[in-house]
Design a protein around this motif. Structure first.
Motif, PDB file in Angstrom:
ATOM      1  N   ASN A  79      64.851  39.912  45.165  1.00 20.18           N
ATOM      2  CA  ASN A  79      65.952  40.175  44.244  1.00 20.18           C
ATOM      3  C   ASN A  79      67.223  40.294  45.075  1.00 20.18           C
ATOM      4  O   ASN A  79      67.521  41.337  45.640  1.00 20.18           O
ATOM      5  N   ARG A  80      67.919  39.194  45.151  1.00 21.94           N
ATOM      6  CA  ARG A  80      69.099  39.150  46.012  1.00 21.94           C
ATOM      7  C   ARG A  80      70.334  38.949  45.160  1.00 21.94           C
ATOM      8  O   ARG A  80      70.497  37.919  44.503  1.00 21.94           O
ATOM      9  N   GLY A  81      71.207  39.934  45.142  1.00 16.26           N
ATOM     10  CA  GLY A  81      72.436  39.824  44.378  1.00 16.26           C
ATOM     11  C   GLY A  81      72.196  39.579  42.911  1.00 16.26           C
ATOM     12  O   GLY A  81      72.973  38.883  42.251  1.00 16.26           O
ATOM     13  N   ASP A 114      61.488  41.434  51.101  1.00 18.51           N
ATOM     14  CA  ASP A 114      62.820  41.901  50.707  1.00 18.51           C
ATOM     15  C   ASP A 114      62.795  43.425  50.762  1.00 18.51           C
ATOM     16  O   ASP A 114      62.096  44.065  49.981  1.00 18.51           O
ATOM     17  N   SER A 127      65.166  45.460  50.060  1.00 16.07           N
ATOM     18  CA  SER A 127      66.168  46.091  49.187  1.00 16.07           C
ATOM     19  C   SER A 127      65.584  47.330  48.544  1.00 16.07           C
ATOM     20  O   SER A 127      64.483  47.295  47.998  1.00 16.07           O
ATOM     21  N   ARG A 133      69.046  27.491  52.051  1.00 22.42           N
ATOM     22  CA  ARG A 133      70.354  27.557  51.393  1.00 22.42           C
ATOM     23  C   ARG A 133      70.474  26.467  50.325  1.00 22.42           C
ATOM     24  O   ARG A 133      70.941  26.714  49.211  1.00 22.42           O
ATOM     25  N   SER A 158      69.090  29.348  47.375  1.00 20.87           N
ATOM     26  CA  SER A 158      70.481  29.777  47.196  1.00 20.87           C
ATOM     27  C   SER A 158      70.932  30.420  48.500  1.00 20.87           C
ATOM     28  O   SER A 158      70.103  30.834  49.313  1.00 20.87           O
ATOM     29  N   PRO A 159      72.234  30.547  48.702  1.00 17.97           N
ATOM     30  CA  PRO A 159      72.710  31.234  49.912  1.00 17.97           C
ATOM     31  C   PRO A 159      72.183  32.661  50.007  1.00 17.97           C
ATOM     32  O   PRO A 159      72.006  33.190  51.115  1.00 17.97           O
ATOM     33  N   ARG A 160      71.954  33.300  48.847  1.00 21.90           N
ATOM     34  CA  ARG A 160      71.439  34.676  48.861  1.00 21.90           C
ATOM     35  C   ARG A 160      70.030  34.757  49.440  1.00 21.90           C
ATOM     36  O   ARG A 160      69.591  35.825  49.844  1.00 21.90           O
ATOM     37  N   HIS A 161      69.312  33.640  49.413  1.00 23.99           N
ATOM     38  CA  HIS A 161      67.916  33.668  49.845  1.00 23.99           C
ATOM     39  C   HIS A 161      67.710  33.171  51.266  1.00 23.99           C
ATOM     40  O   HIS A 161      66.575  32.902  51.672  1.00 23.99           O
ATOM     41  N   ASN A 166      68.118  37.491  56.444  1.00 26.66           N
ATOM     42  CA  ASN A 166      68.934  38.111  57.480  1.00 26.66           C
ATOM     43  C   ASN A 166      68.360  37.829  58.862  1.00 26.66           C
ATOM     44  O   ASN A 166      69.089  37.624  59.830  1.00 26.66           O
TER      45      ASN A 166
END
Length: 647
Positions: free
Chosen positions: A523-525, A551, A553, A583, A587-590, A593
Motif C-alpha cells: 500500500n504505497r501512497g 512493505d 508501512s 516503475r 508505478s513509481p510508488r512501487h 527503497n
C-alpha cells in the motif's frame, strides 16, 4: 467490458459434449433451464438447497440413511448440511470402475512404474482395512501417515476412511518436529510410515525420523512400516505393511456408514505463526464438493487420466485422489519435478497419456524461464487441460502454456485453499480462458470482492469473501471446542461472511484475477497492489531466481524492501533494470527503497513465501512469536532478516 477487450487464449468447442453441459441438460429435463454458465452459477449460490440437492441426485450419492433435508441451517459458521444422512467417502471412491479398469498409475523419479486396476485397489484396501480393524481401529479413531505420493498412501487412507477412522498425512521430507506438531494434536492410534524415500537423485532413510515421531505420540497402538525402497529396511516394534496385506488377503470390502459431517481427514494450516491448525473436513462435504469440481469443472470421468504434481502434505493430494470418485485414472508421481530436468513432468504426461495435467504456478514460471518447449519434444496429444494453482499464474505463464504446451489446451488457473480443500475460483469446460484471468467462480461458491465496509465491488480489487455456506467448509478445527479459533480465522472481519485473506477482482464477464494475500498487500501512497504483481515483474528479470517484497508501512518509517535471490549476476548488475521495470510496469510508488540480495527466500513446508512472518520480524517481533521455524522448509533463510531487524 466485452470479450474483445482482453486477449482470448482459448474458447470451448461448441460441438464437444462436456461434464458441465451434460449437467445443464439434466437440470433442463427437470425444469431448471440455464442457457449459460453464469445463469447456472447465479442459481447455484442463490438456491443452495436446490443446487446441492441436484448435485447429490445427479451423481447418485449413496446415502445409507437419507437426509432430513439438504440444508437445515445456512449460517456461517455452523451450517448444517444433509442432517440425518449417512454415507462413506471410501465407498464412493471405489464404486465406479470395473475390476479391470485402470485406477492408479504410479511413477517414481528413479523409474519405478506400475499400475493398479480398480479390482486390485479394492482388494488392497479391503486387506488393509481388515489389518487396521485387527489393531482395534474403529470409527472416530485417527490414522496418520508419513508417506510419499504413492499407492501405499492411497490404500492406507481409503482403508481408514472405510472404517470411519480419520486420516492425516505428512510428506516424508517434513522434519520430525514439524510432523509431531501436527500428529500429536490429534492423538492417532496407528502410524503408517515409509522406511525411506527418493528425491532429486538421492535416497533418504526415514527410520530415525519415524522413531523420533512415534516416541512423541503416546496414543499409538501400532506403527506400520512400508519398505518403500524395497531394500529390506526394518525397525523394531513395527509391523510390516506388506505382511499385513498378505495376512489379510481376501478380506471382504466393507464400508462403515458415518454421518455427513463425520471427520474424513485433518489438514493443517501452514503453522508459520504457531502450531498448525488442524482443519477437519467431513465425508459428505468432500464427496459432494469433489464430485462437482472434478466431473463438472474438470470434465473428468472414466477413460481420463488425471495428474497433479503434489505431495501428501498439500491439499492437492486429497483433491487428486478424489479423481477416483468420478471413475478416472489418477496418476501419482513421487519425486522432484526438476530431476533430472524440468522436462520430467512433461515426459510423464507423454508416457502415461495424461488428460488433465495439474501443477503449480511457480513450476510454470520455471519452465518459462528455462525456455522449455514441451510440445516440440513430447507427444501431448492426449492433453486437454493444464491446471495451475499454489500462487497466481502470471499473464506470461498463460502465454507460455498456450504457445509451448498447446493452443488447444485449456488453461485452468484455479484458486482455493486448504481451508475448504477445493478451488472456489476456477475454470469450466464451457467457459473461455482470458489472458491472466481465472475463468469463473465455481458453482456453489458465492465469491465476492468486498471493500473495507463490507460492500460488494464490481471490477475493482477487494477482499475475497464467500457469502454463502459451502458443504466442504471445515466441520471444525481440532481442539477448538467453542469454535473461537475457527471464527477468528475466517469470520472476524465480516460477521457471518467468510474472509479468505486474498485480494480479488471480479470482472463484468464473471472471470476473476487474484492479486495475492491481502495481509501482505503493498500500500504505497494509497495505491494497493498484490505482491503477485510485484513478483511477476521482478522474477521475469534474467538472473533473479526468487524474490520477496515487504512493505513496512505502519511498522517502521515505511520502507518498501525487495529481497532477491540471484543466479549468476550481482545486485549491481540487475538493480537498475529492476527499478526501471517496476516503475514502468507498476508505478513509481512501487519502486523499492532498497534491494537486498539473500541466499534464499524463507518458505513454508508447502512452498509458500513467508511474507507476513518476515514483515513481523522486520517490525521487531521476536522470531519465535513471528514464525514457527519447524513450519519452514528452510528456517536458516530467516537469518538475514533477523540481522536486518537488529540494525
Amino acid at each position: 467490458m466485452t470479450d474483445t477487450d482482453v486477449e482470448l487464449l482459448w474458447r470451448p468447442d461448441p460441438t464437444r459434449d462436456n461434464g458441465m453441459t451434460a449437467f445443464r441438460s439434466w437440470l433442463s429435463e427437470r425444469g431448471h433451464d440455464f442457457p449459460d454458465y453464469e445463469s447456472l452459477w447465479e442459481w447455484s449460490v442463490s438456491d443452495l438447497e436446490g443446487f446441492w440437492g441436484a448435485v447429490a441426485a445427479y451423481f447418485d450419492v449413496s446415502f445409507h440413511s437419507p437426509a432430513e433435508r439438504v440444508l437445515a441451517s445456512a449460517q456461517m459458521p455452523g451450517a448444517s448440511w444433509f442432517p440425518g444422512a449417512t454415507l462413506n467417502y471410501a465407498e464412493h471412491a471405489l464404486r465406479r470402475g470395473g475390476d479391470d479398469d485402470l485406477a492408479v498409475i504410479f511413477h517414481r523419479e528413479d523409474g519405478l512404474t506400475y499400475s493398479l486396476t480398480f479390482g486390485a485397489l479394492r482388494s488392497r484396501v479391503a486387506a488393509f482395512r481388515a489389518a487396521l480393524a485387527s489393531l482395534g481401529v474403529s470409527a472416530g479413531d485417527r490414522v496418520v501417515g508419513l508417506v510419499p505420493n504413492a499407492p501405499e498412501a492411497l490404500v492406507a487412507f481409503l482403508a481408514a476412511a472405510s472404517l470411519g477412522a480419520t486420516w492425516s498425512s505428512c510428506s516424508p521430507d517434513f522434519g520430525a518436529r514439524a510432523v509431531a506438531d501436527r500428529f500429536t494434536q490429534i492423538s492417532p492410534v496407528v502410524f503408517v510410515a515409509v522406511s525411506g524415500y527418493v528425491y532429486n537423485g538421492r535416497s533418504f532413510d526415514c527410520r530415525p525420523v519415524v522413531e523420533e515421531i512415534r516416541s512423541q505420540i503416546p496414543s499409538l497402538r501400532a506403527t506400520v512400516l512400508i519398505d518403500y525402497l524395497d531394500n529390506g529396511a526394518t525397525l523394531p516394534d513395527t509391523l510390516s505393511y506388506s505382511e499385513l496385506l498378505a495376512t489379510h488377503e481376501g478380506a471382504a470390502l466393507e464400508f462403515t456408514p458415518v454421518p455427513f459431517d463425520h471427520p474424513l481427514w485433518v489438514l493443517y494450516s501452514s503453522g508459520t505463526t504457531g502450531l498448525p491448525k488442524g482443519i477437519v473436513h467431513g465425508h459428505g462435504g468432500i464427496v459432494l464438493e469433489h464430485l462437482k469440481m472434478l466431473a463438472l469443472h474438470g470434465d473428468l470421468g472414466p477413460g481420463d487420466r488425471f495428474f497433479w504434481f503434489t505431495t501428501t502434505g498439500w491439499m492437492m493430494w486429497n483433491y487428486l485422489v478424489s479423481g477416483l470418485l468420478v471413475g478416472t485414472t489418477i496418476v501419482l508421481f513421487d519425486g522432484s519435478p526438476a530431476h533430472p530436468s524440468l522436462n520430467t513432468l512433461w515426459h510423464l504426461a507423454e508416457q502415461h497419456r495424461v488428460t488433465y495435467f495439474g501443477t503449480s504456478a511457480p513450476y510454470v514460471q520455471s519452465c518459462l524461464k528455462e525456455g522449455l518447449e514441451p510440445a516440440e519434444h513430447y507427444d501431448l496429444t492426449a492433453l486437454r487441460v493444464v491446471g495451475s494453482t499454489g500462487a497466481p499464474l502470471t499473464p506470461e505463464g498463460f502465454r507460455w502454456i498456450a504457445s509451448a504446451v498447446g493452443k488447444d489446451v485449456q488453461i485452468a488457473s484455479v484458486s482455493g485453499g486448504t481451508d475448504l480443500c477445493t478451488a472456489f475460483v476456477a475454470a469450466s469446460p464451457d467457459r473461455p480462458v482470458w489472458l491472466g484471468e481465472l475463468s469463473c467462480r465455481a458453482l456453489g461458491a458465492a465469491v465476492q470482492a468486498f471493500d473495507e465496509a463490507g460492500n460488494a465491488l464490481s471490477d475493482a480489487v477487494g477482499e475475497l469473501v464467500i457469502t454463502r455456506s459451502m458443504p466442504s467448509m471445515p466441520v471444525f478445527f481440532w481442539d477448538d471446542a467453542d469454535g473461537s479459533r475457527l471464527r477468528d480465522a475466517y469470520f472476524d472481519t465480516y460477521p457471518g461472511i467468510w474472509r479468505h485473506g486474498d485480494w480479488i477482482r471480479i470482472t463484468p464477464r464473471g472471470s476473476a484475477v487474484i492479486y495475492g494475500r491481502s495481509d501482505s498487500t503493498l500500500n504505497r501512497g494509497g495505491v494497493r497492489m498484490g505482491t503477485s504483481e510485484f513478483y511477476r515483474v521482478v522474477e521475469s528479470i534474467d538472473g533473479v531466481a526468487d524474490s520477496l517484497v515487504i512493505d513496512t508501512s505502519g511498522v517502521t518509517e515505511g520502507e518498501l524492501l525487495c529481497f532477491v535471490v540471484l543466479d549468476g549476476v550481482t545486485l549491481a548488475d540487475v538493480e537498475p533494470l529492476l527499478r526501471k521495470e517496476l516503475r514502468s510496469s507498476l508505478s513509481p510508488r512501487h519502486v523499492p527503497n532498497r534491494f537486498v540480495a539473500v541466499a534464499e527466500i524463507p518458505r513454508t513446508l508447502n512452498g509458500k513465501k513467508c511474507e507476513v512472518p518476515v514483515k513481523k520480524i522486520l517490525a521487531g517481533v521476536d522470531v519465535d512469536r513471528a514464525v514457527s521455524r519447524d513450519a519452514l522448509r528452510n528456517p536458516e533463510a530467516l537469518q538475514p532478516f533477523l540481522e536486518l531487524a537488529s540494525e
